[in-house]
Design a protein around this motif. Structure first.
Motif, mmCIF file in Angstrom:
data_model
loop_
_atom_site.group_PDB
_atom_site.id
_atom_site.type_symbol
_atom_site.label_atom_id
_atom_site.label_comp_id
_atom_site.label_asym_id
_atom_site.label_seq_id
_atom_site.Cartn_x
_atom_site.Cartn_y
_atom_site.Cartn_z
ATOM 1 N N ALA A 37 50.681 51.800 38.501
ATOM 2 C CA ALA A 37 51.800 50.870 38.453
ATOM 3 C C ALA A 37 52.837 51.315 37.433
ATOM 4 N N VAL A 38 52.380 51.975 36.364
ATOM 5 C CA VAL A 38 53.353 52.459 35.382
ATOM 6 C C VAL A 38 54.115 53.644 35.949
ATOM 7 N N THR A 39 53.435 54.465 36.751
ATOM 8 C CA THR A 39 54.057 55.689 37.239
ATOM 9 C C THR A 39 55.060 55.424 38.353
ATOM 10 N N PHE A 40 54.653 54.590 39.333
ATOM 11 C CA PHE A 40 55.535 54.381 40.472
ATOM 12 C C PHE A 40 56.499 53.236 40.215
ATOM 13 N N VAL A 75 53.392 45.779 33.322
ATOM 14 C CA VAL A 75 52.086 46.017 33.942
ATOM 15 C C VAL A 75 50.983 45.294 33.173
ATOM 16 N N ILE A 76 51.068 45.339 31.838
ATOM 17 C CA ILE A 76 50.054 44.624 31.051
ATOM 18 C C ILE A 76 50.164 43.130 31.321
ATOM 19 N N GLY A 77 51.408 42.662 31.394
ATOM 20 C CA GLY A 77 51.621 41.247 31.695
ATOM 21 C C GLY A 77 51.015 40.869 33.030
ATOM 22 N N ALA A 78 51.257 41.700 34.057
ATOM 23 C CA ALA A 78 50.701 41.409 35.379
ATOM 24 C C ALA A 78 49.187 41.317 35.299
ATOM 25 N N LEU A 297 38.844 40.587 36.005
ATOM 26 C CA LEU A 297 39.170 41.986 36.322
ATOM 27 C C LEU A 297 39.843 42.095 37.685
ATOM 28 N N LEU A 298 39.260 41.413 38.693
ATOM 29 C CA LEU A 298 39.831 41.523 40.039
ATOM 30 C C LEU A 298 41.211 40.879 40.108
ATOM 31 N N GLY A 299 41.387 39.759 39.377
ATOM 32 C CA GLY A 299 42.702 39.116 39.346
ATOM 33 C C GLY A 299 43.744 40.049 38.770
ATOM 34 N N ALA A 300 43.348 40.769 37.708
ATOM 35 C CA ALA A 300 44.261 41.746 37.121
ATOM 36 C C ALA A 300 44.657 42.783 38.159
ATOM 37 N N ILE A 301 43.657 43.303 38.883
ATOM 38 C CA ILE A 301 43.953 44.324 39.899
ATOM 39 C C ILE A 301 44.903 43.763 40.956
ATOM 40 N N LEU A 302 44.589 42.542 41.439
ATOM 41 C CA LEU A 302 45.407 41.973 42.520
ATOM 42 C C LEU A 302 46.857 41.829 42.085
ATOM 43 N N ASP A 307 52.466 43.278 42.260
ATOM 44 C CA ASP A 307 53.733 43.590 41.598
ATOM 45 C C ASP A 307 54.212 44.977 41.997
ATOM 46 N N LEU A 308 53.278 45.922 42.050
ATOM 47 C CA LEU A 308 53.636 47.281 42.460
ATOM 48 C C LEU A 308 54.195 47.256 43.879
ATOM 49 N N GLY A 309 53.514 46.520 44.763
ATOM 50 C CA GLY A 309 53.980 46.404 46.143
ATOM 51 C C GLY A 309 55.372 45.812 46.197
ATOM 52 N N ALA A 310 55.572 44.741 45.411
ATOM 53 C CA ALA A 310 56.877 44.078 45.414
ATOM 54 C C ALA A 310 57.971 45.029 44.952
#
Lengths: 344, 338
Positions: A37-40, A75-78, A297-302, A307-310
């Motif tokens: 997410a940081v890269t893209f 990303v950390i916030g997400a 953990l899973l919530g963080a991933i989702l 956010d990355l998708g958006a």
């Protein structure tokens, strides 16, 4: 006898190893998603730049600045907020024994949103930490309201009643906040809030958010044992020595803190708290001591992925993150509702 | 039996007459409210063709179209709720709660996205788009709430409605964020129920829907009576259940979505109006259907007047006023159901 005992220990060990392996792979997954997410994003960066931004930060390089000032907090916030919504959902599902519970669906986010809208109207220059407190108060009031209403019913606090009254209260609170926004000409400022987004998160927010959310999640994990017993039924839990009322109160307050604080930072993001606990339960079983960290953990991933998708669907414009979670959440809600409805 | 029915008829007749009077008063009150006060006497004079130029301009060009739209939309929503409650045998059914309005909003957003303007004659097509969206939602909800063995399950209908409306709202949000600022603020006001139609062309767009569908459902009241007793009893009484259900559902969707097209996503009228009507004149559709429409009219006109007059200078959309009354009522009903 001895043989039997040792084989049981072996079995338990095998299960423990499995859990440890599962948790470490999911933690790795979270880290991987964060790096991705940081890269893209709207501006493509290389892994090398990301690497040097972390370990060899040079504030004069623009790309490293982008990473440090925009992408990292975002990303950390997400991740943190995804974890917060998911744990809040898990706690509520366990305590109310309602598989459809979620801070968005139950109208808890709605109360927070209304108070945030009122704050924007009357104290436009309110500091963030105070806004967060107000948002929590709003969430608390709407929670009380919903629980009071649905427990006043003759049939008691059934999952379906709780869900329906929550949805209607949520719709009502939403229309009230829109009313406030229209009356005070705030539509533009609040539109961002409704859509829900982690784009606005800065380091300053994270400094306040991070400790509160992490502490509450840890509290939730400590409650886990009692919540698992409570989820078996009130009488069972009471017989096993759980102080049911105290656990319920502390658990709900923890859930409301998590939801209220998150809403103050990103607006209302629904469905994370609905979907994630169900998946965690499938992975680790009915023990909330494991469900809660797994949900975090899973919530963080989702939320990182949403956010990355958006961000990358249609750059440089950004889709609302709430749309991404609704895409996952709506079919899931229908599936669960069908299962619950079968009991009718 | 005959005597009882006669008594019921008489009661319904009296109550309906009283409510017609009330609605006339409410409409006069609403015509009177605004920046420029016009006294009821002057309004009547103007209608008789004896008013001065100023008041006739204000009345005929500005206030009349808006109030006519409010009246028609109130009728449409009230009747639509009555039909839906009968068809689903669920007293909590309402076009807004079931998610039909979210579908209508989706249709409207598609319209705004592709036609860009809402002026002039093109406004005539808006109800078609909202109807399309509403019909799509209705289809989805019925399909998803249908159980192979038990038929339509009332509570599941509402749960599915909540989910579907969340889904459609997300899609609508997606489209509305792509609009420019002006259209966006229009859309966000529309979503909470802002009566935006101000011209005669908007009245013309809504009028045929109500004029055709409302009498049609009234003619069908006996069928509705039978259907609200249950499928088995209805088919025992000689009603072809499936055909009539689809026809009446389409009529309900048409009434609510056309109203919503001009008046914005107003919920709860379809819930409250039939309940009050049923309390006043009993459960026979031929009695309470017209009354339900009248009560819908009164609620919406009053809410619009309150929203316009109390909250100055920025008028509050009528839908918010309606929600403020409707939500407690819904929760009260929910608490009462077993």
């Amino acid at each position: 006898m001895l043989n039997c005992f040792s084989s049981r220990i072996l079995k338990m060990n095998a299960r423990n190893y499995l859990m440890i392996a599962l948790f470490s792979s999911i933690i790795l997954g979270v880290l991987l998603c964060m790096v991705l997410a940081v890269t893209f994003g709207a501006k493509q960066l290389t892994f090398h730049t990301v690497w040097s931004a972390i370990f060899d930060y040079n504030p004069t390089v623009t790309q490293q600045q982008i990473i440090h000032e925009l992408r990292f907090p975002r990303v950390i916030g997400a991740a943190v907020i995804g974890a917060a919504f998911a744990v809040s959902g898990a706690l509520m599902q366990g305590i109310t024994r309602n598989p459809l519970a979620d801070a968005g669906i139950l109208g808890i986010n709605g109360g927070a949103m209304l108070v945030v809208a009122l704050c924007f109207a009357f104290f436009p220059s309110i500091p963030y930490s105070l806004l967060m407190v107000f948002s929590f108060v709003g969430a608390l009031i709407s929670t009380l309201l919903i629980f009071l209403i649905s427990s006043a019913a003759p049939g008691g606090l059934t999952p379906i009643k709780l869900t329906i009254s929550g949805a209607v209260v949520a719709a009502f609170l939403h229309s009230l906040s829109t009313g406030v926004a229209i009356y005070f000409n705030l539509s533009q400022d609040l539109a961002f809030w409704y859509a829900g987004g982690v784009a606005g998160i800065k380091w300053a927010h994270l400094k306040v958010l991070l400790p509160i959310i992490l502490a509450t999640i840890i509290l939730g994990i400590f409650l886990g044992r009692s919540v698992s017993l409570l989820s078996l039924g009130e009488d069972t839990a009471a017989n096993l020595g759980v102080k049911t009322n105290r656990v319920r109160l502390v658990g709900i307050i923890a859930a409301v803190i998590l939801a209220g604080v998150s809403v103050s930072a990103v607006g209302s993001i629904g469905f994370v708290g609905l979907v994630i606990p169900h998946i965690s339960r499938k992975l680790v079983g009915g023990n909330y001591q494991l469900i809660i960290p797994m949900s975090a953990l899973l919530g963080a991933i989702l939320l990182i992925l949403a956010d990355l998708g958006a961000r990358i669907v249609d750059p440089p414009r950004e889709l609302a993150i709430g749309i991404m979670t609704a895409l996952v959440g709506v079919p899931f809600f229908l599936y669960i509702a069908r299962k619950v409805g079968r009991g009718l | 039996m005959n005597y009882l029915l006669n008594k019921d008829n008489k009661r319904a007749f009296i109550v309906t007459t009283v409510f017609i009077f009330i609605s006339v008063i409410v409409v006069l009150l609403s015509l009177n409210t605004g920046t420029l006060k016009i006294s009821p006497l002057k309004i009547i004079q103007t209608f008789l063709g004896q008013g001065d130029f100023e008041s006739s301009t204000v009345l005929f060009d500005y206030r009349m179209p808006r109030i006519l739209i409010t009246m028609l939309a109130g009728i449409g929503l009230g009747i639509s709720g009555a039909i839906l409650q009968g068809l689903s045998r669920n007293h909590l059914a309402d076009p807004g709660i079931l998610g039909l309005h979210a579908g209508a909003a989706f249709g409207l957003i598609i319209f705004v996205t592709y036609f860009h303007s809402m002026d002039k004659n093109i406004a005539l097509f808006i109800p078609l788009f909202t109807f399309g969206g509403g019909a799509l939602t209705a289809l989805l909800i019925v399909l998803l709430a249908y159980d192979r063995y038990k038929g339509l399950l009332p509570i599941r209908l509402i749960l599915v409605g909540i989910a579907i409306s969340a889904g459609f709202s997300a899609i609508t949000l997606f489209f509305s964020l792509r609009l420019n600022e002006e259209t966006y603020s229009f859309a966000s006001r529309w979503l909470v129920g802002n009566i935006w139609g101000r011209d005669w062309i908007n009245v013309m767009a809504l009028l045929p829907w109500i004029l055709i569908l409302a009498p049609f459902t009234w003619i069908k009241s006996k069928t509705l009576n039978a259907l609200s007793l249950g499928d088995d009893i209805a088919s025992g009484l000689g009603v072809s259940v499936e055909k009539n259900r689809i026809l009446l559902l389409a009529a309900a969707v048409g009434l609510s979505c056309a109203s919503v097209a001009m008046a914005g996503g107003i919920g709860f009228i379809g819930l409250v109006a039939p309940h009050l009507a049923r309390r006043l004149v009993g459960t026979m559709y031929q009695h309470f259907l017209p009354l339900s429409g009248l009560i819908g009219l009164i609620i919406l006109v009053l809410s619009d007047t309150i929203g316009r007059s109390i909250f100055q200078p920025n008028a509050i959309p009528a839908g918010i006023v309606v929600a403020a009354i409707g939500t407690p009522y819904f929760l009260y009903l929910l608490a009462k159901t077993k």
